[in-house]
Design a protein around this motif. Structure first.
Motif, mmCIF file in Angstrom:
data_model
loop_
_atom_site.group_PDB
_atom_site.id
_atom_site.type_symbol
_atom_site.label_atom_id
_atom_site.label_comp_id
_atom_site.label_asym_id
_atom_site.label_seq_id
_atom_site.Cartn_x
_atom_site.Cartn_y
_atom_site.Cartn_z
ATOM 1 N N LYS A 111 1.328 1.248 -3.962
ATOM 2 C CA LYS A 111 0.473 2.416 -3.824
ATOM 3 C C LYS A 111 -0.715 2.120 -2.912
ATOM 4 N N ALA A 112 -1.353 3.198 -2.486
ATOM 5 C CA ALA A 112 -2.529 3.070 -1.629
ATOM 6 C C ALA A 112 -3.632 2.277 -2.330
ATOM 7 N N THR A 113 -3.782 2.466 -3.642
ATOM 8 C CA THR A 113 -4.825 1.753 -4.372
ATOM 9 C C THR A 113 -4.598 0.248 -4.366
ATOM 10 N N VAL A 114 -3.330 -0.150 -4.388
ATOM 11 C CA VAL A 114 -3.006 -1.581 -4.340
ATOM 12 C C VAL A 114 -3.334 -2.135 -2.961
ATOM 13 N N ALA A 115 -2.966 -1.379 -1.932
ATOM 14 C CA ALA A 115 -3.277 -1.810 -0.559
ATOM 15 C C ALA A 115 -4.778 -1.939 -0.361
ATOM 16 N N LEU A 116 -5.526 -1.016 -0.957
ATOM 17 C CA LEU A 116 -6.986 -1.067 -0.859
ATOM 18 C C LEU A 116 -7.535 -2.333 -1.510
ATOM 19 N N VAL A 117 -6.989 -2.699 -2.657
ATOM 20 C CA VAL A 117 -7.437 -3.925 -3.333
ATOM 21 C C VAL A 117 -7.115 -5.149 -2.477
ATOM 22 N N ASP A 132 -10.878 4.619 3.894
ATOM 23 C CA ASP A 132 -9.900 5.465 4.576
ATOM 24 C C ASP A 132 -8.548 4.773 4.508
ATOM 25 N N THR A 133 -7.596 5.345 3.761
ATOM 26 C CA THR A 133 -6.278 4.738 3.584
ATOM 27 C C THR A 133 -5.205 5.725 4.008
ATOM 28 N N VAL A 134 -4.391 5.331 4.984
ATOM 29 C CA VAL A 134 -3.386 6.224 5.544
ATOM 30 C C VAL A 134 -2.045 5.490 5.590
ATOM 31 N N LEU A 135 -0.984 6.158 5.142
ATOM 32 C CA LEU A 135 0.357 5.602 5.266
ATOM 33 C C LEU A 135 0.835 5.788 6.703
ATOM 34 N N ALA A 166 3.543 -1.916 3.262
ATOM 35 C CA ALA A 166 3.689 -1.022 2.114
ATOM 36 C C ALA A 166 4.855 -1.411 1.220
ATOM 37 N N VAL A 167 5.577 -2.470 1.576
ATOM 38 C CA VAL A 167 6.688 -2.947 0.744
ATOM 39 C C VAL A 167 6.304 -4.212 -0.005
#
Length: 514
Positions: A111-117, A132-135, A166-167
């Motif tokens: 998820k975006a929240t995981v990527a942010l962490v 700012d988080t964008v797929l 993202a994987v």
């Protein structure tokens, strides 16, 4: 020394060969989209691709150059931008760095929240504002494209983008977005002496705003009670040649911005940074003992620190101003990503064009040369032979960190140091290999292959570079791509078999870009 973000260019770029006629942007874009459909292998097009027009340029002979941003299944493609070149409805070629047509899942495993962490762990917890988080699809480099989260974090001192797979959550790439440059009034500057500037007449006096150049203005960027305010004055005389008057640095910044505007308009036919007639703004006295300057595309502005006062003074010298605003020109054309070889070319572009601004101004108090930022070095004596500088285009390695010659690991260096290869290329193209003296400093370049040759002159070299940037570079252009693009630009301007095109190839070979 700049801050980049994606932006949409709404005006038509000018060039030395641009037609004065009004261009039907939508018709040109429509033709280019047709060429994309008909040349899917060359444009790396897949069934999931869509294209958004970012820029249209039409040469005097009718050749059309249409720049697109790419999406895949509705997601932005990092590194997927391209330029389609055609004439009289006939396809000529495509400038593209994406390696192949895209075929991948757009379903993220994290998820975006995981990527942010993940990104925040590296950046630190002191970011401000909403991240700012964008797929997106990450299609830079030679590896297979990946689905990724693009995460942007910033605080007062840093602004960084992280590309998180993202994987599997691996950070694929990171880069800084801080690219580390009416009435007539008198500006008594720190570095350029007394110069004339255009200001705005307001009730009770004047303000440091130029209505004749898109409304360029300068504000106080400090944390004082005057922060954020446009500089105002009662007698239209700005500064006193020293740091004792806070308006002095503001006068330098405003003068530099106006000279840079004039350079791009008179030499390249460009009407402002975004070519839409809109003026940017400058903020001076930023931070505390801040020894840097940067361009931000978010605010469409330049920011200048005062330096530490011991080694570095206020960073408002003319070539630094030209450098920072040239980051803005890049952001509105090729938008070279600030990482790897494209990041080095991004920095070199600003050094090159900032230096050309300095030569265009030809100010007797800040004489033109191929040193970057020598005016802000406190201990320098103008005209002396041993001046220090932030960078030396005629011998990049003189700073102890930059490279003169290309090697396969150049993209692993800090972008301010990998830029040396392109800086030396441009110097050799313009001036040749013979020793010359500028600002009292001997410029004695050495080629990487021992070759000696004459230059083609600054004017031709600058036109070639700008045309390559605005028409042929894409966001992921590397050094090999820059060689091909500048050779093509020289052929466009001076002929396929011209001495200028041959000189471009020779200068790149001289820095081992083959």
């Amino acid at each position: 020394m700049c801050k980049l973000s994606s932006s949409i260019l709404l005006a038509i770029l000018g060039s030395s060969t641009a037609s004065a006629a009004v261009v039907d942007r939508s018709a040109a874009a429509g033709r280019a989209l047709g060429h994309i459909r008909n040349h899917q292998a060359a444009t790396r097009t897949s069934a999931g691709d869509q294209f958004v027009t970012r820029d249209v340029v039409v040469d005097a002979d009718g050749t059309e150059h249409v720049r697109f941003d790419r999406t895949y299944e509705g997601l932005p493609v990092i590194g997927g931008d391209l330029v389609v070149h055609s004439r009289n409805g006939q396809y000529k070629s495509t400038s593209v760095t994406q390696g192949a047509a895209l075929k991948l899942s757009t379903r993220p495993s994290i998820k975006a929240t995981v990527a942010l962490v993940i990104a925040g762990t590296e950046f630190g917890a002191d970011f401000v504002g909403a991240p700012d988080t964008v797929l997106a699809v990450y299609a830079r480099g030679k590896k297979a494209p990946r689905l990724a989260w693009q995460v942007r974090l910033h605080n007062q001192n840093a602004d960084s983008t992280y590309i998180v797979d993202a994987v599997n959550g691996r950070i694929l790439e990171r880069w800084s977005n801080l690219h580390t440059a009416a009435v007539t009034g008198k500006a008594r500057t720190l570095y350029s002496g007394e110069v004339s500037i255009v200001t705005n007449s307001v009730s009770g006096g004047y303000e440091l705003r130029d209505p004749s150049r898109g409304g360029l203005f300068t504000i106080d960027g400090s944390n004082s009670r005057t922060a954020g305010q446009v500089y105002k004055d009662s007698d239209n005389t700005w500064g006193n040649y020293s740091n004792d008057d806070r308006a002095t640095a503001a006068a330098d910044a405003q003068y530099g911005a106006s000279v840079t505007w004039d350079y791009f308009k008179s030499v390249h036919g460009r009407n402002g940074i975004a070519n839409n007639g809109k003026g940017s703004y400058s903020r001076v006295h930023y931070g505390r003992r801040y020894s840097n300057a940067y361009w931000s595309d978010n605010c469409f502005c330049m920011t200048y620190g005062d330096g530490d006062g011991v080694t570095i003074g206020p960073l408002v010298a003319l070539d630094i101003t030209g450098h920072e605003m040239s980051h803005g020109v890049n952001a509105n054309t090729a938008n070279l990503i600030y990482s790897g070889e494209s990041g080095g070319l991004n920095e070199a572009n600003s050094d090159i064009l900032g230096t050309m601004v300095e030569f265009h101004a030809n100010n007797p108090q800040d004489t033109p040369d191929y040193m970057i930022g020598e005016e802000v070095v406190v201990t320098n004596v103008p005209g002396s032979a041993d001046q220090r500088a932030l960078r030396f285009m005629f011998n990049p390695a003189a700073d102890g960190l930059s490279r003169n010659c290309y090697s396969s690991d150049i993209g692993t260096l800090d972008v301010h140091h990998s830029s040396g290869v392109a800086n030396l290329f441009f110097y050799l193209l313009a001036e040749g290999t013979s020793a010359r003296t500028f600002s009292g400093v001997k410029h004695a370049p050495k080629t990487c292959n021992g070759a000696t040759f004459s230059g083609i002159g600054r004017a031709k070299a600058a036109k070639i570079w700008y045309r390559a940037l605005s028409l042929y570079f894409t966001s992921s252009t590397d050094y090999a791509g820059a060689r091909a693009a500048t050779i093509q630009a020289a052929k466009d301007l001076y002929g396929t078999t011209s001495t200028e095109a041959t000189a471009v190839a020779r200068a790149w070979t001289a820095v081992k870009v083959n």
